[in-house]
Design a protein around this motif. Structure first.
Motif, mmCIF file in Angstrom:
data_model
loop_
_atom_site.group_PDB
_atom_site.id
_atom_site.type_symbol
_atom_site.label_atom_id
_atom_site.label_comp_id
_atom_site.label_asym_id
_atom_site.label_seq_id
_atom_site.Cartn_x
_atom_site.Cartn_y
_atom_site.Cartn_z
ATOM 1 N N LEU A 309 0.847 -1.192 0.000
ATOM 2 C CA LEU A 309 0.000 0.000 0.000
ATOM 3 C C LEU A 309 0.884 1.244 0.000
ATOM 4 O O LEU A 309 1.916 1.279 0.674
ATOM 5 N N ASP A 310 0.466 2.267 -0.748
ATOM 6 C CA ASP A 310 1.113 3.579 -0.712
ATOM 7 C C ASP A 310 0.052 4.600 -0.329
ATOM 8 O O ASP A 310 -1.043 4.595 -0.903
ATOM 9 N N TRP A 311 0.362 5.467 0.603
ATOM 10 C CA TRP A 311 -0.606 6.488 0.990
ATOM 11 C C TRP A 311 0.127 7.687 1.558
ATOM 12 O O TRP A 311 1.359 7.668 1.710
ATOM 13 N N SER A 312 -0.627 8.717 1.864
ATOM 14 C CA SER A 312 -0.045 9.936 2.411
ATOM 15 C C SER A 312 -0.750 10.259 3.721
ATOM 16 O O SER A 312 -1.969 10.187 3.810
ATOM 17 N N LEU A 313 0.042 10.588 4.753
ATOM 18 C CA LEU A 313 -0.529 10.908 6.063
ATOM 19 C C LEU A 313 0.126 12.192 6.567
ATOM 20 O O LEU A 313 1.340 12.229 6.747
ATOM 21 N N PHE A 314 -0.676 13.231 6.742
ATOM 22 C CA PHE A 314 -0.178 14.541 7.173
ATOM 23 C C PHE A 314 0.989 15.000 6.285
ATOM 24 O O PHE A 314 1.980 15.541 6.776
ATOM 25 N N GLY A 315 0.870 14.744 4.999
ATOM 26 C CA GLY A 315 1.889 15.189 4.056
ATOM 27 C C GLY A 315 3.093 14.283 3.951
ATOM 28 O O GLY A 315 3.982 14.523 3.135
ATOM 29 N N VAL A 316 3.139 13.222 4.778
ATOM 30 C CA VAL A 316 4.265 12.284 4.728
ATOM 31 C C VAL A 316 3.890 11.130 3.784
ATOM 32 O O VAL A 316 2.846 10.507 3.950
ATOM 33 N N ASP A 317 4.744 10.893 2.790
ATOM 34 C CA ASP A 317 4.514 9.756 1.885
ATOM 35 C C ASP A 317 4.854 8.471 2.614
ATOM 36 O O ASP A 317 5.951 8.325 3.162
ATOM 37 N N MET A 318 3.919 7.541 2.614
ATOM 38 C CA MET A 318 4.101 6.286 3.344
ATOM 39 C C MET A 318 3.942 5.114 2.359
ATOM 40 O O MET A 318 3.182 5.190 1.395
ATOM 41 N N SER A 319 4.617 4.033 2.669
ATOM 42 C CA SER A 319 4.506 2.834 1.853
ATOM 43 C C SER A 319 4.801 1.626 2.733
ATOM 44 O O SER A 319 5.654 1.693 3.623
ATOM 45 N N SER A 320 4.075 0.554 2.513
ATOM 46 C CA SER A 320 4.336 -0.664 3.262
ATOM 47 C C SER A 320 4.091 -1.877 2.370
ATOM 48 O O SER A 320 3.182 -1.860 1.532
ATOM 49 N N GLN A 321 4.906 -2.910 2.531
ATOM 50 C CA GLN A 321 4.764 -4.124 1.723
ATOM 51 C C GLN A 321 4.939 -5.357 2.612
ATOM 52 O O GLN A 321 5.752 -5.357 3.537
ATOM 53 N N TYR A 322 4.183 -6.396 2.294
ATOM 54 C CA TYR A 322 4.407 -7.702 2.901
ATOM 55 C C TYR A 322 4.863 -8.645 1.792
ATOM 56 O O TYR A 322 4.221 -8.738 0.744
ATOM 57 N N ILE A 323 5.968 -9.331 2.018
ATOM 58 C CA ILE A 323 6.554 -10.203 0.999
ATOM 59 C C ILE A 323 6.679 -11.609 1.563
ATOM 60 O O ILE A 323 7.178 -11.797 2.681
ATOM 61 N N LEU A 324 6.226 -12.586 0.788
ATOM 62 C CA LEU A 324 6.270 -13.988 1.235
ATOM 63 C C LEU A 324 6.965 -14.841 0.180
ATOM 64 O O LEU A 324 6.701 -14.723 -1.012
ATOM 65 N N GLN A 325 7.855 -15.719 0.656
ATOM 66 C CA GLN A 325 8.416 -16.762 -0.207
ATOM 67 C C GLN A 325 8.054 -18.107 0.413
ATOM 68 O O GLN A 325 8.172 -18.291 1.623
ATOM 69 N N TYR A 326 7.622 -19.028 -0.445
ATOM 70 C CA TYR A 326 7.175 -20.336 0.048
ATOM 71 C C TYR A 326 7.661 -21.422 -0.908
ATOM 72 O O TYR A 326 7.496 -21.308 -2.128
ATOM 73 N N ILE A 327 8.274 -22.466 -0.338
ATOM 74 C CA ILE A 327 8.728 -23.607 -1.141
ATOM 75 C C ILE A 327 7.711 -24.734 -0.983
ATOM 76 O O ILE A 327 7.443 -25.196 0.142
ATOM 77 N N HIS A 328 7.153 -25.153 -2.103
ATOM 78 C CA HIS A 328 6.112 -26.181 -2.075
ATOM 79 C C HIS A 328 6.748 -27.567 -1.900
ATOM 80 O O HIS A 328 7.826 -27.827 -2.420
ATOM 81 N N ASP A 329 6.027 -28.433 -1.153
ATOM 82 C CA ASP A 329 6.481 -29.813 -0.953
ATOM 83 C C ASP A 329 7.865 -29.821 -0.291
ATOM 84 O O ASP A 329 8.786 -30.525 -0.720
ATOM 85 N N TYR A 330 7.984 -29.020 0.742
ATOM 86 C CA TYR A 330 9.271 -28.713 1.380
ATOM 87 C C TYR A 330 9.919 -29.954 2.010
ATOM 88 O O TYR A 330 9.243 -30.812 2.569
ATOM 89 N N ASP A 331 11.239 -29.978 1.919
ATOM 90 C CA ASP A 331 12.037 -31.034 2.547
ATOM 91 C C ASP A 331 12.929 -30.364 3.598
ATOM 92 O O ASP A 331 13.636 -29.396 3.290
ATOM 93 N N ALA A 332 12.907 -30.874 4.808
ATOM 94 C CA ALA A 332 13.661 -30.252 5.898
ATOM 95 C C ALA A 332 15.165 -30.238 5.641
ATOM 96 O O ALA A 332 15.909 -29.496 6.296
#
Lengths: 425, 261
Positions: A309-332
């Motif tokens: 998300l990108d937004w502005s709060l009291f004139g301050v430019d704000m941005s936040s991201q959630y990033i996920l990496q996932y390995i399918h059929d995982y082996d320990a």
């Protein structure tokens, strides 16, 4: 197979090739009706707070020479860099020619290609390799490396069809073995075998993008070499050192499909990006028995996604991201984690004259099941003052903290303060 | 009977002020609509130069090439920043809609090599550190304010209406503006911006306007911020109309490619 070497002889050859390319392109520039010359000079110094040393003393010159014809455009972007070791590095960041047609653009030459919506993360943005010799702290313009490529864009209303051919694989640049950013794993992966320069080893990418009022979106696919090499061989468990005669780092092929979009929700910009890396090779550790541990490779599907998300709060430019990496059929036994969670955030504001800008950019790595012990972070507060038009001084701190096994916390000793002077012309 | 009704109707019209229009004296809204709908061409190209002067008298300059097109439902604007060097090759595009939709805005940052959609919730932000806000540089629709004619007077030799405009919404930086409108040209000659205390804090003066290709164009204006003793002069040069711009020019492709050469 070819092997990476960075000796003086090779640098000399590269410099000569660059000069030859410039000499070949210059006549075209001279007959172009419009020529432009611009660039940036930068001097940076950084000191580690815990070690008390000064590992960063850098001088950089980045020059852009552009020429325009009726339906053509030439770009040359040479650079010169002198680091702490005092040894000059001269190179060509980009050197390409654009051909413009009514509904199509073609770009041929060394170029940096950027895809996707992510900020500070590389999900569908995998066409150009990265320069990680300074971890992820380099300026945006310098993080992506130019690669020899042919790129064609066909425009049909709001749709753009893009095809990219990379005849030769260029891997992501990793820190030198004696760099403060080098890790034990990176050392094992140094000097990997590279695919030979055969046509069959080319990389191919395609993208369809939509540019409209309600939405911007992209769908992409690629058949590429993985920038990160995998390991095969033995490690001596008693010393922890690899058995040199057996260890080999190689790059593997994989297929990528993905997409991204951005839209607005009221005054908020919503961005998302995701990719599936099909049959991606990972390094696996097996212990057949003392005294050695065997490293092998196995292929898995991996998902890499982001919501921001990108937004502005009291004139301050704000941005936040959630990033996920996932390995399918995982082996320990894999050396990589099954899940990798990262949050990023950015705050930025300037004074009314836009001469003074403060920014805080941060990465936060965490494991939701063990937040207390697994969390680590990179915090990047900075202050930039524009002395006059085109001249600015920036000062900041790169703060690494948290889990010492984490991707950021492992560099805790590299927490540093820096000052950088830039002159744009 | 018919004559009596006609007289009554005429009297009522005069009382409610509509008669004024019939006899050539518009009300405040009509004056501002005449300004808003003044013929300005379907598409235009111009070079802009901004000179920012601070309280110590030191100056900074910004150069921009701007393209605009009016497609009926959408006003599209594409700006390329040419100077100073640290913002060179940056471009900004906005699509403004005649309906109630928010503007769509994108920015191309050459350092990122990416066209980024940005929030349009910034109309009161200063444009490139100047004394102009994004709202000042856009075309404010007359329906966004309530307009009253304060008086008529000669200003800079031009017979003018003096109009007070009070915002209908509550998201503007000013409580009201007072604007001088040249009667026969429908061009604003001066605008004063007032804060909540009723004090003027910003003044826009039009120092030059001329007819180009049959359209009245403001080519030199000065915005003064009285609170911080700072001013911005905005000059417009190489103004051209009807150069063959099409809707497809206002695109991601062009933002990356740069201005016409």
């Amino acid at each position: 197979m070819r092997t990476l070497t960075y000796n003086r002889q090779k640098k000399l050859i590269v410099s000569l090739v660059i000069l030859m390319v410039m000499a070949m392109l210059m006549p075209n520039m001279l007959v172009a009706k419009d020529i432009d010359f611009s660039g940036m000079l930068r001097s940076s110094t950084g000191a580690r707070l815990s070690e008390g040393d000064v590992p960063i003393t850098e001088q950089t010159a980045d020059i852009k020479m552009e020429g325009w014809g009726e339906d053509t455009h030439i770009m040359l972007n040479p650079y010169a860099y002198i680091g702490a070791d005092g040894e000059p590095e001269i190179g060509m960041r980009e050197a390409y020619i654009d051909l413009y047609f009514p509904s199509m653009d073609i770009r041929v030459g060394k170029q940096a290609i950027v895809w996707g919506e992510a900020e500070g993360a590389f999900i569908t943005d995998i066409v150009s390799p990265q320069d990680l010799r300074s971890f992820i702290l380099a300026d945006f313009t310098e993080v992506r490396m130019g690669v020899p490529a042919v790129k064609a864009d066909y425009f049909a209303g709001p749709l753009t069809f893009e095809a990219v051919w990379l005849p030769r694989f260029v891997p992501t640049a990793q820190p030198d073995a004696d760099s403060i950013w080098s890790t034990e794993k990176m050392k094992l992966m140094s000097n990997p075998d590279l695919p030979s320069d055969d046509l069959e080893n080319s990389e191919f990418f395609g993208k369809i993008s939509y540019f409209g009022s309600a939405l911007n979106g992209e769908l992409m696919a690629g058949y590429a070499w993985d920038d990160m090499p995998v390991l095969k061989g033995d490690i001596d468990l008693t010393t922890g050192e690899p058995v040199p005669s057996t260890l080999k780092a190689t790059h593997k092929r994989y297929t990528v499909v993905g997409g991204s979009f951005s839209t607005t929700l009221g005054s908020v910009v919503l961005r998302s990006e995701a990719a599936a890396y099909l049959d991606r090779a990972f390094t696996k550790t097996e212990i057949p028995g003392p005294p050695t541990r065997t490293l092998s490779t196995s292929e898995y599907h991996q998902i890499h996604g982001l919501a921001g998300l990108d937004w502005s709060l009291f004139g301050v430019d704000m941005s936040s991201q959630y990033i996920l990496q996932y390995i399918h059929d995982y082996d320990a036994a894999l050396m990589s984690e099954e899940y990798d969670h990262t949050l990023t955030f950015r705050m930025r504001d300037s004074n009314t004259a836009e001469t003074l800008t403060w920014e805080l950019f941060g990465y936060l790595g965490f494991d939701p099941e063990d937040i207390e012990n697994s969390t680590d972070a990179l915090l990047r507060p900075s202050l930039t003052y524009s002395i006059e038009d085109g001249v600015e001084i920036q000062s900041g701190v790169e703060i690494f903290l948290g889990d010492e096994a984490g991707k950021f916390g492992q560099y805790e000793d590299n927490t540093m303060a820096y000052v950088s002077l830039r002159w744009y012309f | 009977m018919y004559k009596k009704l006609s007289m009554l109707t005429l009297t009522l019209l005069l009382l409610v002020g509509v008669g004024g229009t019939l006899f050539g004296a518009p009300d405040g809204l009509e004056v501002m609509e005449n300004v808003y709908y003044r013929p300005s061409g379907d598409e235009m190209t111009a070079d802009l130069e901004m000179i920012l002067t601070n309280s110590r008298g030191s100056t900074r300059e910004r150069s921009i090439t701007q393209y605009s097109i009016d497609t009926g439902d959408v006003d599209k604007k594409l700006m390329f920043f040419l100077a100073p060097a640290d913002v060179k090759d940056t471009s900004f595009m906005s699509w403004s809609y005649t309906d109630a939709r928010d503007d769509d805005q994108w920015i191309y940052l050459p350092a990122l090599r990416r066209v980024k959609r940005i929030s349009s919730d910034s109309k009161n932000d200063r444009f490139m550190g100047s004394d102009f806000t994004y709202d000042d540089l856009g075309e404010r629709h007359p329906e966004e304010d309530r307009h009253t004619i304060l008086r008529e007077e000669s200003y800079q030799g031009e017979p003018s209406y003096v109009i007070e405009s009070v915002p209908v919404g509550d998201d503007d930086a000013f409580s009201k503006t007072v604007v001088w409108i040249a009667k026969d040209k429908w061009i604003g000659l001066k605008r004063e911006y007032y804060n909540d205390k009723g004090e003027a804090y910003k003044v826009l003066n039009i120092d030059e306007f001329k007819k180009i290709d049959g359209y009245w164009v403001i080519t030199d204006m000065l915005m003064e911020d009285l609170d911080r003793d700072h001013s911005t002069r905005l000059k417009m040069d190489n103004v051209k109309f009807d150069t063959g711009l099409t809707d497809s020019f206002f695109s991601e492709r062009q933002m990356k490619r740069g201005p016409r050469r």
